[in-house]
Design a protein around this motif. Structure first.
Motif, PDB file in Angstrom:
ATOM      1  N   HIS A   1       6.370  -4.084  -8.460  1.00  0.00           N
ATOM      2  CA  HIS A   1       6.991  -2.789  -7.699  1.00  0.00           C
ATOM      3  C   HIS A   1       8.087  -2.530  -8.448  1.00  0.00           C
ATOM      4  O   HIS A   1       8.938  -3.283  -8.803  1.00  0.00           O
ATOM      5  CB  HIS A   1       7.181  -2.995  -6.145  1.00  0.00           C
ATOM      6  CG  HIS A   1       5.967  -3.497  -5.594  1.00  0.00           C
ATOM      7  ND1 HIS A   1       5.691  -4.453  -4.858  1.00  0.00           N
ATOM      8  CD2 HIS A   1       4.874  -2.967  -5.362  1.00  0.00           C
ATOM      9  CE1 HIS A   1       4.820  -4.943  -4.343  1.00  0.00           C
ATOM     10  NE2 HIS A   1       4.031  -3.733  -4.582  1.00  0.00           N
TER      11      HIS A   1
ATOM     12  N   LYS B   1      13.570  -8.891   1.728  1.00  0.00           N
ATOM     13  CA  LYS B   1      14.807  -8.058   1.719  1.00  0.00           C
ATOM     14  C   LYS B   1      15.455  -7.953   2.796  1.00  0.00           C
ATOM     15  O   LYS B   1      16.913  -8.001   2.588  1.00  0.00           O
ATOM     16  CB  LYS B   1      14.483  -6.263   0.983  1.00  0.00           C
ATOM     17  CG  LYS B   1      13.692  -6.362  -0.234  1.00  0.00           C
ATOM     18  CD  LYS B   1      14.660  -7.086  -1.468  1.00  0.00           C
ATOM     19  CE  LYS B   1      13.895  -7.047  -2.654  1.00  0.00           C
ATOM     20  NZ  LYS B   1      14.374  -7.735  -3.898  1.00  0.00           N
TER      21      LYS B   1
ATOM     22  N   GLU C   1      13.153  -0.098  -6.147  1.00  0.00           N
ATOM     23  CA  GLU C   1      13.308   0.946  -4.841  1.00  0.00           C
ATOM     24  C   GLU C   1      11.999   0.823  -3.953  1.00  0.00           C
ATOM     25  O   GLU C   1      12.351   1.234  -2.747  1.00  0.00           O
ATOM     26  CB  GLU C   1      13.679   2.331  -5.279  1.00  0.00           C
ATOM     27  CG  GLU C   1      12.616   3.079  -5.788  1.00  0.00           C
ATOM     28  CD  GLU C   1      12.546   2.811  -7.262  1.00  0.00           C
ATOM     29  OE1 GLU C   1      11.516   3.501  -7.945  1.00  0.00           O
ATOM     30  OE2 GLU C   1      13.417   2.365  -8.086  1.00  0.00           O
ATOM     31  N   ARG C   2      11.242   0.384  -4.460  1.00  0.00           N
ATOM     32  CA  ARG C   2       9.993   0.344  -3.579  1.00  0.00           C
ATOM     33  C   ARG C   2      10.101  -0.640  -2.620  1.00  0.00           C
ATOM     34  O   ARG C   2      10.650  -1.824  -2.564  1.00  0.00           O
ATOM     35  CB  ARG C   2       8.686  -0.009  -4.355  1.00  0.00           C
ATOM     36  CG  ARG C   2       7.306  -0.293  -3.611  1.00  0.00           C
ATOM     37  CD  ARG C   2       6.344   0.783  -3.368  1.00  0.00           C
ATOM     38  NE  ARG C   2       5.402   0.835  -2.741  1.00  0.00           N
ATOM     39  CZ  ARG C   2       4.170   0.549  -3.238  1.00  0.00           C
ATOM     40  NH1 ARG C   2       3.920   0.318  -4.291  1.00  0.00           N
ATOM     41  NH2 ARG C   2       3.135   0.630  -2.276  1.00  0.00           N
ATOM     42  N   ARG C   3       9.648  -0.662  -1.190  1.00  0.00           N
ATOM     43  CA  ARG C   3       9.711  -1.585  -0.051  1.00  0.00           C
ATOM     44  C   ARG C   3       8.281  -1.472   0.541  1.00  0.00           C
ATOM     45  O   ARG C   3       7.762  -0.382   0.821  1.00  0.00           O
ATOM     46  CB  ARG C   3      10.811  -1.263   0.908  1.00  0.00           C
ATOM     47  CG  ARG C   3      12.065  -1.193   0.432  1.00  0.00           C
ATOM     48  CD  ARG C   3      12.411  -2.713   0.105  1.00  0.00           C
ATOM     49  NE  ARG C   3      13.958  -2.750  -0.463  1.00  0.00           N
ATOM     50  CZ  ARG C   3      14.267  -2.984  -1.621  1.00  0.00           C
ATOM     51  NH1 ARG C   3      13.353  -2.748  -2.805  1.00  0.00           N
ATOM     52  NH2 ARG C   3      15.569  -3.079  -1.980  1.00  0.00           N
ATOM     53  N   LYS C   4       7.758  -2.829   1.007  1.00  0.00           N
ATOM     54  CA  LYS C   4       6.702  -2.954   1.455  1.00  0.00           C
ATOM     55  C   LYS C   4       6.899  -3.457   2.778  1.00  0.00           C
ATOM     56  O   LYS C   4       8.091  -4.098   2.816  1.00  0.00           O
ATOM     57  CB  LYS C   4       5.773  -3.707   0.735  1.00  0.00           C
ATOM     58  CG  LYS C   4       5.551  -3.420  -0.592  1.00  0.00           C
ATOM     59  CD  LYS C   4       4.110  -2.495  -0.719  1.00  0.00           C
ATOM     60  CE  LYS C   4       3.062  -3.154  -0.452  1.00  0.00           C
ATOM     61  NZ  LYS C   4       1.697  -2.630  -0.688  1.00  0.00           N
TER      62      LYS C   4
ATOM     63  N   TRP D   1       9.814  -6.306   2.282  1.00  0.00           N
ATOM     64  CA  TRP D   1       9.869  -7.070   1.016  1.00  0.00           C
ATOM     65  C   TRP D   1       9.390  -5.923  -0.210  1.00  0.00           C
ATOM     66  O   TRP D   1       9.190  -4.902  -0.146  1.00  0.00           O
ATOM     67  CB  TRP D   1       8.799  -8.041   1.315  1.00  0.00           C
ATOM     68  CG  TRP D   1       7.326  -7.709   1.293  1.00  0.00           C
ATOM     69  CD1 TRP D   1       7.032  -7.333   2.476  1.00  0.00           C
ATOM     70  CD2 TRP D   1       6.320  -7.535   0.795  1.00  0.00           C
ATOM     71  NE1 TRP D   1       5.524  -6.838   2.396  1.00  0.00           N
ATOM     72  CE2 TRP D   1       5.328  -7.136   1.123  1.00  0.00           C
ATOM     73  CE3 TRP D   1       6.356  -7.950  -0.614  1.00  0.00           C
ATOM     74  CZ2 TRP D   1       4.071  -7.058   0.472  1.00  0.00           C
ATOM     75  CZ3 TRP D   1       5.260  -7.747  -1.558  1.00  0.00           C
ATOM     76  CH2 TRP D   1       4.037  -7.331  -0.719  1.00  0.00           C
ATOM     77  N   ASN D   2       9.582  -6.714  -1.541  1.00  0.00           N
ATOM     78  CA  ASN D   2       9.420  -6.295  -2.625  1.00  0.00           C
ATOM     79  C   ASN D   2       8.929  -7.397  -3.531  1.00  0.00           C
ATOM     80  O   ASN D   2       9.646  -8.237  -3.812  1.00  0.00           O
ATOM     81  CB  ASN D   2      10.412  -5.373  -3.035  1.00  0.00           C
ATOM     82  CG  ASN D   2      10.325  -4.889  -4.384  1.00  0.00           C
ATOM     83  OD1 ASN D   2      10.273  -5.646  -5.437  1.00  0.00           O
ATOM     84  ND2 ASN D   2      10.612  -3.486  -4.595  1.00  0.00           N
ATOM     85  N   ASN D   3       7.953  -7.064  -4.329  1.00  0.00           N
ATOM     86  CA  ASN D   3       7.493  -8.115  -5.496  1.00  0.00           C
ATOM     87  C   ASN D   3       8.021  -7.303  -6.629  1.00  0.00           C
ATOM     88  O   ASN D   3       7.562  -6.534  -7.299  1.00  0.00           O
ATOM     89  CB  ASN D   3       6.039  -8.196  -5.523  1.00  0.00           C
ATOM     90  CG  ASN D   3       5.436  -9.231  -6.580  1.00  0.00           C
ATOM     91  OD1 ASN D   3       6.269  -9.599  -7.563  1.00  0.00           O
ATOM     92  ND2 ASN D   3       4.499  -9.880  -6.416  1.00  0.00           N
TER      93      ASN D   3
END
Length: 54
Positions: A15, A44, A18-21, A9-11
């Protein structure tokens, strides 16, 4: 329970695109966490833990 799913996911308010948590989930909690992230537009993808490649 052991983790068997990776929720990626990404907020976008916090973020860069391209950032992925990631959150790990067992089968019992996957659906709840998918819905939680999905209604916020953060989810995502969902990948089986055994297939996950960071």
């Amino acid at each position: 329970m052991a983790a068997s799913w990776v929720l990626v996911w990404n907020n976008p308010k916090v973020h860069t695109p391209e950032r992925r948590k990631t959150w790990l989930a067992c089968g019992e909690h996957r659906e709840y966490l998918e819905q939680f992230l999905g209604v916020r537009g953060f989810l995502k993808e969902v990948v089986a833990f055994t297939d996950w490649r960071p």
